[in-house]
Write a protein that holds these residues in place. Structure first.
Motif, PDB file in Angstrom:
ATOM      1  N   PRO A   4      18.097 -44.014  18.695  1.00 10.50           N
ATOM      2  CA  PRO A   4      16.995 -43.646  17.806  1.00 10.50           C
ATOM      3  C   PRO A   4      17.483 -43.222  16.431  1.00 10.50           C
ATOM      4  N   ASP A   5      16.693 -43.540  15.408  1.00  8.69           N
ATOM      5  CA  ASP A   5      16.977 -43.076  14.058  1.00  8.69           C
ATOM      6  C   ASP A   5      16.217 -41.775  13.856  1.00  8.69           C
ATOM      7  N   ARG A   6      16.950 -40.676  13.876  1.00  4.64           N
ATOM      8  CA  ARG A   6      16.326 -39.354  13.823  1.00  4.64           C
ATOM      9  C   ARG A   6      15.948 -38.924  12.407  1.00  4.64           C
ATOM     10  N   ARG A   7      16.161 -39.797  11.437  1.00  6.27           N
ATOM     11  CA  ARG A   7      15.852 -39.425  10.054  1.00  6.27           C
ATOM     12  C   ARG A   7      14.384 -39.611   9.696  1.00  6.27           C
ATOM     13  N   VAL A   8      13.677 -40.432  10.445  1.00  3.97           N
ATOM     14  CA  VAL A   8      12.329 -40.822  10.026  1.00  3.97           C
ATOM     15  C   VAL A   8      11.334 -40.716  11.175  1.00  3.97           C
ATOM     16  N   SER A   9      10.184 -40.129  10.889  1.00  7.18           N
ATOM     17  CA  SER A   9       9.047 -40.099  11.806  1.00  7.18           C
ATOM     18  C   SER A   9       7.953 -40.995  11.244  1.00  7.18           C
ATOM     19  N   GLU A  33      14.358 -48.490  15.888  1.00  8.58           N
ATOM     20  CA  GLU A  33      14.584 -47.124  15.419  1.00  8.58           C
ATOM     21  C   GLU A  33      14.040 -46.071  16.387  1.00  8.58           C
ATOM     22  N   ARG A  34      13.112 -46.467  17.228  1.00  8.49           N
ATOM     23  CA  ARG A  34      12.457 -45.553  18.180  1.00  8.49           C
ATOM     24  C   ARG A  34      12.054 -44.232  17.514  1.00  8.49           C
ATOM     25  N   PRO A  35      11.265 -44.316  16.462  1.00  8.38           N
ATOM     26  CA  PRO A  35      10.916 -43.092  15.733  1.00  8.38           C
ATOM     27  C   PRO A  35       9.961 -42.216  16.516  1.00  8.38           C
ATOM     28  N   CYS A  36       9.955 -40.935  16.181  1.00 11.36           N
ATOM     29  CA  CYS A  36       8.900 -40.052  16.652  1.00 11.36           C
ATOM     30  C   CYS A  36       7.606 -40.527  15.992  1.00 11.36           C
ATOM     31  N   VAL A  37       6.563 -40.734  16.797  1.00  8.15           N
ATOM     32  CA  VAL A  37       5.279 -41.220  16.288  1.00  8.15           C
ATOM     33  C   VAL A  37       4.227 -40.143  16.487  1.00  8.15           C
ATOM     34  N   THR A  79       3.625 -31.557  11.214  1.00  8.24           N
ATOM     35  CA  THR A  79       4.052 -31.429  12.611  1.00  8.24           C
ATOM     36  C   THR A  79       5.468 -31.943  12.858  1.00  8.24           C
ATOM     37  N   VAL A  80       6.089 -32.574  11.849  1.00 11.19           N
ATOM     38  CA  VAL A  80       7.422 -33.150  12.059  1.00 11.19           C
ATOM     39  C   VAL A  80       8.441 -32.421  11.192  1.00 11.19           C
ATOM     40  N   ASP A  81       9.716 -32.626  11.508  1.00 15.88           N
ATOM     41  CA  ASP A  81      10.770 -31.981  10.719  1.00 15.88           C
ATOM     42  C   ASP A  81      11.833 -32.970  10.255  1.00 15.88           C
ATOM     43  N   THR A  82      11.556 -34.261  10.359  1.00  8.09           N
ATOM     44  CA  THR A  82      12.503 -35.258   9.862  1.00  8.09           C
ATOM     45  C   THR A  82      12.475 -35.265   8.329  1.00  8.09           C
ATOM     46  N   PRO A  83      13.581 -35.654   7.700  1.00  6.16           N
ATOM     47  CA  PRO A  83      13.591 -35.658   6.231  1.00  6.16           C
ATOM     48  C   PRO A  83      12.667 -36.709   5.619  1.00  6.16           C
ATOM     49  N   LEU A  99      12.353 -49.264   8.836  1.00  2.08           N
ATOM     50  CA  LEU A  99      12.373 -47.809   8.670  1.00  2.08           C
ATOM     51  C   LEU A  99      13.790 -47.307   8.413  1.00  2.08           C
ATOM     52  N   SER A 100      14.750 -47.872   9.095  1.00  6.49           N
ATOM     53  CA  SER A 100      16.141 -47.458   8.866  1.00  6.49           C
ATOM     54  C   SER A 100      16.620 -47.867   7.476  1.00  6.49           C
ATOM     55  N   LEU A 101      16.204 -49.042   7.020  1.00  8.79           N
ATOM     56  CA  LEU A 101      16.586 -49.468   5.672  1.00  8.79           C
ATOM     57  C   LEU A 101      15.992 -48.524   4.628  1.00  8.79           C
ATOM     58  N   ALA A 102      14.719 -48.154   4.794  1.00 12.43           N
ATOM     59  CA  ALA A 102      14.097 -47.207   3.867  1.00 12.43           C
ATOM     60  C   ALA A 102      14.825 -45.867   3.905  1.00 12.43           C
ATOM     61  N   ALA A 103      15.184 -45.406   5.110  1.00 13.34           N
ATOM     62  CA  ALA A 103      15.899 -44.132   5.235  1.00 13.34           C
ATOM     63  C   ALA A 103      17.273 -44.208   4.575  1.00 13.34           C
ATOM     64  N   ASP A 104      17.945 -45.357   4.701  1.00 13.31           N
ATOM     65  CA  ASP A 104      19.238 -45.533   4.037  1.00 13.31           C
ATOM     66  C   ASP A 104      19.093 -45.381   2.524  1.00 13.31           C
ATOM     67  N   LEU A 105      18.051 -46.004   1.975  1.00 17.41           N
ATOM     68  CA  LEU A 105      17.828 -45.941   0.531  1.00 17.41           C
ATOM     69  C   LEU A 105      17.513 -44.520   0.085  1.00 17.41           C
ATOM     70  N   LEU A 106      16.726 -43.808   0.859  1.00 19.34           N
ATOM     71  CA  LEU A 106      16.398 -42.431   0.524  1.00 19.34           C
ATOM     72  C   LEU A 106      17.624 -41.524   0.660  1.00 19.34           C
ATOM     73  N   ASP A 107      18.491 -41.830   1.630  1.00 18.58           N
ATOM     74  CA  ASP A 107      19.762 -41.099   1.746  1.00 18.58           C
ATOM     75  C   ASP A 107      20.625 -41.307   0.508  1.00 18.58           C
ATOM     76  N   GLU A 108      20.702 -42.559   0.064  1.00 19.22           N
ATOM     77  CA  GLU A 108      21.613 -42.927  -1.015  1.00 19.22           C
ATOM     78  C   GLU A 108      21.119 -42.487  -2.394  1.00 19.22           C
TER      79      GLU A 108
END
Length: 300
Positions: A4-9, A33-37, A79-83, A99-108
């Protein structure tokens, strides 16, 4: 990424679209990514809550007593705590890996607050015309920021930085739903955040057959007028109002929208807070393109 990608809900708002929501959740549950939904049910009366509980036990359900419109997203984000939080409507969904690609861009890119995906219209998978407009953005791209710069975004297919979203106050209760992003985006821009359309992040939209197109158009016209007078300088507000009203159909829906906008004038005047000059310069660059865009249709 393995696991799971824990960066994104993912936050989904819904109202009386049980079967469409069921299909959307099935797609989200298949994402690698198996995100929290989180599903925020805006007071549905069609068995939506029971369906989520029985068919999607891993989904977090937040049931509201009444329809809060876009403010339901604020409730979900709380209700969530992901960045990062991906907004998804009950008639949209993301490609695997988006979702992981978007999270990568936001990380970078720590100055980036919103990544808006390209939209494939289903069935058929044609690119939504609004994407061509976003790709032709005349705005200057901030150094190092990916994609095409924006001064608004499309909530149902965007991934936001939770910190920036909360600091800007989320979506306005006043606007409810329909073009509600523009006001929030202006406050993000005022705070120095960047927003981008990134075509490589892909989402799909299969427009619900249960939507009320007349009400959506009415709110869209009203909210455009409210935003214009809340954030644009006087001369720009007058010019945009004239141009905007010249484009809308001469019918009762437009009349209702203008009447609603006028009834809101007292609070608009009280809460008016004009954007800084650098943000206004961006709006001026966008005005002509938006007002002549074939992607923006004021019909229903």
């Amino acid at each position: 990424m393995e696991g799971p990608d824990r960066r994104v809900s993912v936050v989904v708002i819904t109202y009386n679209r049980r079967d469409e929501l069921d299909a959307a959740l099935q797609r989200l549950e298949r994402l690698p990514e198996r995100p929290c939904v989180v599903v925020v049910d805006n007071g549905s009366a069609d068995g939506t809550a029971d369906m989520v509980l029985s068919r999607h036990p891993r989904v977090r359900l937040v049931g509201l007593q009444r329809n809060l419109g876009a403010v339901g997203r604020n409730v979900g984000v709380a209700t969530v705590d992901t960045p990062y939080v991906a907004f998804c409507d009950d008639d949209t969904y993301y490609d695997p890996g988006a979702l992981s690609l978007a999270a990568d861009l936001l990380d970078e890119h720590p100055a980036l607050a919103v990544v808006t995906a390209s939209i494939l219209v289903e069935p058929g998978g044609a690119l939504d015309p609004i994407c061509s407009e976003m790709a032709q953005s005349p705005l200057k791209r901030p150094a190092g920021i990916p994609g095409h710069p924006l001064l608004s975004f499309l909530a149902g297919v965007s991934v936001v930085r939770r910190e920036a979203f909360l600091a800007a106050g989320g979506f306005s209760e006043r606007l409810w739903l329909g073009g509600e992003e523009e006001l929030l985006a202006s406050d993000l821009a005022r705070a120095g955040w960047s927003m981008s359309y990134v075509p490589e992040v892909v989402a799909h939209h299969q427009a619900s057959k249960l939507r009320d197109p007349h009400l959506r158009r009415q709110h869209g016209i009203r909210n455009t007028l409210w935003f214009t007078w809340l954030r644009r300088p006087l001369r720009s507000a007058l010019l945009r109002t004239v141009r905007h009203l010249a484009r809308v159909p001469r019918d009762r829906i437009s009349l209702y929208a203008v009447a609603e906008a006028l009834r809101g004038l007292p609070w608009v005047i009280r809460e008016r807070n004009v954007v800084p000059a650098e943000v206004e310069r961006g709006y001026r660059l966008l005005d002509h393109m938006q007002l002549t865009s074939k992607a923006r249709k004021y019909v229903s």
